[in-house]
Design a protein around this motif. Structure first.
Motif, PDB file in Angstrom:
ATOM      1  N   ALA A   1      39.856  60.257 -25.310  1.00 58.32           N
ATOM      2  CA  ALA A   1      38.448  60.610 -25.176  1.00 58.32           C
ATOM      3  C   ALA A   1      37.894  60.196 -23.824  1.00 58.32           C
ATOM      4  O   ALA A   1      37.185  60.975 -23.160  1.00 58.32           O
ATOM      5  CB  ALA A   1      37.643  59.958 -26.295  1.00 58.32           C
ATOM      6  N   MET A   2      38.228  59.013 -23.372  1.00 59.67           N
ATOM      7  CA  MET A   2      37.675  58.518 -22.112  1.00 59.67           C
ATOM      8  C   MET A   2      38.264  59.241 -20.909  1.00 59.67           C
ATOM      9  O   MET A   2      37.630  59.330 -19.854  1.00 59.67           O
ATOM     10  CB  MET A   2      37.906  57.007 -21.999  1.00 59.67           C
ATOM     11  N   ALA A   3      39.469  59.771 -21.064  1.00 59.78           N
ATOM     12  CA  ALA A   3      40.096  60.518 -19.972  1.00 59.78           C
ATOM     13  C   ALA A   3      39.556  61.940 -19.860  1.00 59.78           C
ATOM     14  O   ALA A   3      39.816  62.631 -18.863  1.00 59.78           O
ATOM     15  CB  ALA A   3      41.608  60.557 -20.177  1.00 59.78           C
ATOM     16  N   ASN A   4      38.825  62.368 -20.867  1.00 66.89           N
ATOM     17  CA  ASN A   4      38.331  63.750 -20.885  1.00 66.89           C
ATOM     18  C   ASN A   4      36.849  63.805 -21.231  1.00 66.89           C
ATOM     19  O   ASN A   4      36.413  64.673 -21.987  1.00 66.89           O
ATOM     20  CB  ASN A   4      39.129  64.567 -21.910  1.00 66.89           C
ATOM     21  N   ARG A   5      36.081  62.892 -20.698  1.00 64.56           N
ATOM     22  CA  ARG A   5      34.671  62.787 -21.069  1.00 64.56           C
ATOM     23  C   ARG A   5      33.896  64.052 -20.682  1.00 64.56           C
ATOM     24  O   ARG A   5      34.145  64.655 -19.634  1.00 64.56           O
ATOM     25  CB  ARG A   5      34.021  61.564 -20.439  1.00 64.56           C
ATOM     26  N   PRO A   6      32.932  64.436 -21.508  1.00 63.70           N
ATOM     27  CA  PRO A   6      32.117  65.608 -21.187  1.00 63.70           C
ATOM     28  C   PRO A   6      31.114  65.296 -20.084  1.00 63.70           C
ATOM     29  O   PRO A   6      30.969  64.134 -19.661  1.00 63.70           O
ATOM     30  CB  PRO A   6      31.400  65.888 -22.524  1.00 63.70           C
ATOM     31  N   ALA A   7      30.411  66.318 -19.644  1.00 61.69           N
ATOM     32  CA  ALA A   7      29.448  66.131 -18.560  1.00 61.69           C
ATOM     33  C   ALA A   7      28.311  65.202 -18.975  1.00 61.69           C
ATOM     34  O   ALA A   7      27.840  64.389 -18.182  1.00 61.69           O
ATOM     35  CB  ALA A   7      28.893  67.485 -18.121  1.00 61.69           C
ATOM     36  N   VAL A   8      27.880  65.337 -20.233  1.00 59.08           N
ATOM     37  CA  VAL A   8      26.814  64.466 -20.708  1.00 59.08           C
ATOM     38  C   VAL A   8      27.382  63.073 -20.962  1.00 59.08           C
ATOM     39  O   VAL A   8      28.432  62.919 -21.578  1.00 59.08           O
ATOM     40  CB  VAL A   8      26.154  65.034 -21.991  1.00 59.08           C
ATOM     41  N   LYS A   9      26.690  62.063 -20.460  1.00 63.39           N
ATOM     42  CA  LYS A   9      27.144  60.685 -20.634  1.00 63.39           C
ATOM     43  C   LYS A   9      25.948  59.780 -20.863  1.00 63.39           C
ATOM     44  O   LYS A   9      24.881  59.975 -20.266  1.00 63.39           O
ATOM     45  CB  LYS A   9      27.912  60.184 -19.400  1.00 63.39           C
ATOM     46  N   SER A  10      26.148  58.790 -21.709  1.00 62.63           N
ATOM     47  CA  SER A  10      25.106  57.792 -21.907  1.00 62.63           C
ATOM     48  C   SER A  10      24.936  56.971 -20.639  1.00 62.63           C
ATOM     49  O   SER A  10      25.872  56.814 -19.846  1.00 62.63           O
ATOM     50  CB  SER A  10      25.478  56.868 -23.073  1.00 62.63           C
ATOM     51  N   THR A  11      23.745  56.442 -20.456  1.00 63.37           N
ATOM     52  CA  THR A  11      23.504  55.579 -19.305  1.00 63.37           C
ATOM     53  C   THR A  11      24.326  54.302 -19.432  1.00 63.37           C
ATOM     54  O   THR A  11      24.689  53.897 -20.540  1.00 63.37           O
ATOM     55  CB  THR A  11      22.016  55.226 -19.205  1.00 63.37           C
ATOM     56  N   PRO A  12      24.631  53.645 -18.322  1.00 63.61           N
ATOM     57  CA  PRO A  12      25.398  52.400 -18.408  1.00 63.61           C
ATOM     58  C   PRO A  12      24.678  51.368 -19.267  1.00 63.61           C
ATOM     59  O   PRO A  12      23.449  51.263 -19.234  1.00 63.61           O
ATOM     60  CB  PRO A  12      25.492  51.942 -16.950  1.00 63.61           C
ATOM     61  N   PHE A  13      25.462  50.622 -20.019  1.00 65.55           N
ATOM     62  CA  PHE A  13      24.867  49.578 -20.862  1.00 65.55           C
ATOM     63  C   PHE A  13      24.321  48.473 -19.962  1.00 65.55           C
ATOM     64  O   PHE A  13      24.984  48.068 -19.012  1.00 65.55           O
ATOM     65  CB  PHE A  13      25.911  49.015 -21.824  1.00 65.55           C
ATOM     66  N   PRO A  14      23.125  47.974 -20.231  1.00 69.92           N
ATOM     67  CA  PRO A  14      22.526  46.981 -19.349  1.00 69.92           C
ATOM     68  C   PRO A  14      23.255  45.639 -19.402  1.00 69.92           C
ATOM     69  O   PRO A  14      23.900  45.301 -20.389  1.00 69.92           O
ATOM     70  CB  PRO A  14      21.099  46.839 -19.887  1.00 69.92           C
ATOM     71  N   VAL A  15      23.124  44.895 -18.327  1.00 71.39           N
ATOM     72  CA  VAL A  15      23.630  43.529 -18.312  1.00 71.39           C
ATOM     73  C   VAL A  15      22.843  42.740 -19.337  1.00 71.39           C
ATOM     74  O   VAL A  15      21.602  42.830 -19.398  1.00 71.39           O
ATOM     75  CB  VAL A  15      23.482  42.896 -16.912  1.00 71.39           C
ATOM     76  N   LEU A  16      23.546  41.981 -20.162  1.00 69.93           N
ATOM     77  CA  LEU A  16      22.889  41.264 -21.247  1.00 69.93           C
ATOM     78  C   LEU A  16      21.871  40.287 -20.690  1.00 69.93           C
ATOM     79  O   LEU A  16      22.157  39.471 -19.818  1.00 69.93           O
ATOM     80  CB  LEU A  16      23.922  40.498 -22.078  1.00 69.93           C
ATOM     81  N   GLN A  17      20.647  40.389 -21.210  1.00 72.89           N
ATOM     82  CA  GLN A  17      19.569  39.502 -20.802  1.00 72.89           C
ATOM     83  C   GLN A  17      18.988  38.811 -22.028  1.00 72.89           C
ATOM     84  O   GLN A  17      19.194  39.243 -23.163  1.00 72.89           O
ATOM     85  CB  GLN A  17      18.459  40.292 -20.090  1.00 72.89           C
ATOM     86  N   GLN A  18      18.267  37.740 -21.777  1.00 73.53           N
ATOM     87  CA  GLN A  18      17.615  37.035 -22.881  1.00 73.53           C
ATOM     88  C   GLN A  18      16.544  37.929 -23.480  1.00 73.53           C
ATOM     89  O   GLN A  18      15.673  38.438 -22.762  1.00 73.53           O
ATOM     90  CB  GLN A  18      16.981  35.726 -22.381  1.00 73.53           C
ATOM     91  N   ALA A  19      16.599  38.122 -24.797  1.00 71.74           N
ATOM     92  CA  ALA A  19      15.616  39.004 -25.444  1.00 71.74           C
ATOM     93  C   ALA A  19      14.290  38.268 -25.624  1.00 71.74           C
ATOM     94  O   ALA A  19      14.267  37.060 -25.784  1.00 71.74           O
ATOM     95  CB  ALA A  19      16.145  39.465 -26.790  1.00 71.74           C
TER      96      ALA A  19
END
Length: 309
Positions: A291-309
């Motif tokens: 799946a990762m080698a053939n990802r579609p054009a649509v992609k989720s945004t990068p996951f944020p760096v974990l911060q204190q909630a």
């Protein structure tokens, strides 16, 4: 509460001690909403609700509600318990906290006849004024709410507004619609049946792999709803091997492992579940690698760096 769009059945992240990781939960739920999801379903099967204590459930709902403030999207509390009294207590607290709806499950462990199951569901729905969604998953819970019983509940309870249909039989969508028309919104709860269910009349997706791929899930849903069959099929073909991970007994371990590999969560689960090993792990590694080698054009945004909630 609008039962529409892609609403994640949210996983519950754990710290190494197996306490709930509220910082990661806040980041994860916020990220999915920013990628187009239309709500959050907390404390469900994928959220390992059966392993959570009452106070932990309340704390998780509070974290989800904070995460939803920015987008104004609704939070739905999964209501399940060994006892009717405990389920009713959680339903009332969810309303007091500010949840927009309830996902009402049959009782854990005990599965019996319609009279007793109806009494359990009725007690929960009557306990609040919140919009309720009945969760039908006979594969997991051994209780099957057939269309005629769904009709009976819909006639008796005005605040029952939806059903999460997870029998894995897409014919149930048309069967329910045939006897109650549009009285209830039908939500699909099986990832690898979403396109077929939308074609049959389902209008929402309570999704699993969305925890790792929210934008991709939203795109697939929107293509299916728009009747763009070829475009939907192309994205579905890429997504299906991943979506099928949602349909097997170790779906929690599998989805959380995918989250860990994609940097969107951790693989930690609470016993009696154990993390994947051996052949099962090798199989899912191969699925994700393809799946990762053939990802579609649509992609989720990068996951944020974990911060204190």
């Amino acid at each position: 509460m609008k039962w529409t769009g892609v609403i994640p059945a949210v996983t519950t992240p754990f710290e190494p001690s197996l306490a709930v990781d509220h910082n990661l939960l806040f980041q994860h739920t916020s990220w999915m909403l920013e990628n187009g999801c239309t709500g959050l379903v907390m404390l469900g099967s994928l959220g390992e609700g059966a392993t959570l204590e009452h106070d932990e459930k309340v704390a998780i709902l509070k974290t989800a509600l904070r995460a939803s403030e920015k987008t104004g999207t609704p939070v739905v509390a999964g209501i399940s318990s060994l006892s009717t009294a405990a389920a009713v207590r959680l339903a009332k607290e969810a309303e007091d906290l500010g949840c927009a709806g309830l996902m009402v499950l049959p009782p854990y462990v005990y599965s019996t006849d319609w009279r007793e199951m109806k009494a359990h569901i009725a007690a929960i729905i009557r306990a609040t004024k919140l919009s309720c969604m009945l969760y039908n998953n006979p594969v997991a819970y051994k209780t099957d709410y057939i269309p005629e019983q769904v009709k009976e509940l819909a006639q008796e309870f005005p605040n029952l507004h939806a059903i999460k249909e997870s029998s894995a039989d897409v014919r149930r969508v048309t069967a329910i619609r045939a006897i109650i028309d549009d009285r209830l919104t039908i939500c699909t709860g099986v990832d690898d049946a979403i396109v077929e269910a939308v074609a049959a009349g389902s209008s929402a997706w309570i999704a699993g792999l969305v925890n790792a791929f929210p934008a991709e899930s939203v795109a697939l849903y929107e293509l299916a709803m728009a009747g763009k069959h070829q475009e939907a099929f192309e994205l579905y073909r890429w997504f299906l091997p991943l979506l099928r991970l949602d349909t097997v007994p170790k779906f929690v371990q599998l989805i959380k492992w995918v989250q860990e590999q994609t940097g969107t969560g951790t693989a930690r689960v609470r016993p009696p579940r154990l993390e994947l090993v051996g052949a099962e792990l090798e199989e899912v590694k191969a699925v994700l690698a393809t799946a990762m080698a053939n990802r579609p054009a649509v992609k989720s945004t990068p996951f944020p760096v974990l911060q204190q909630a």
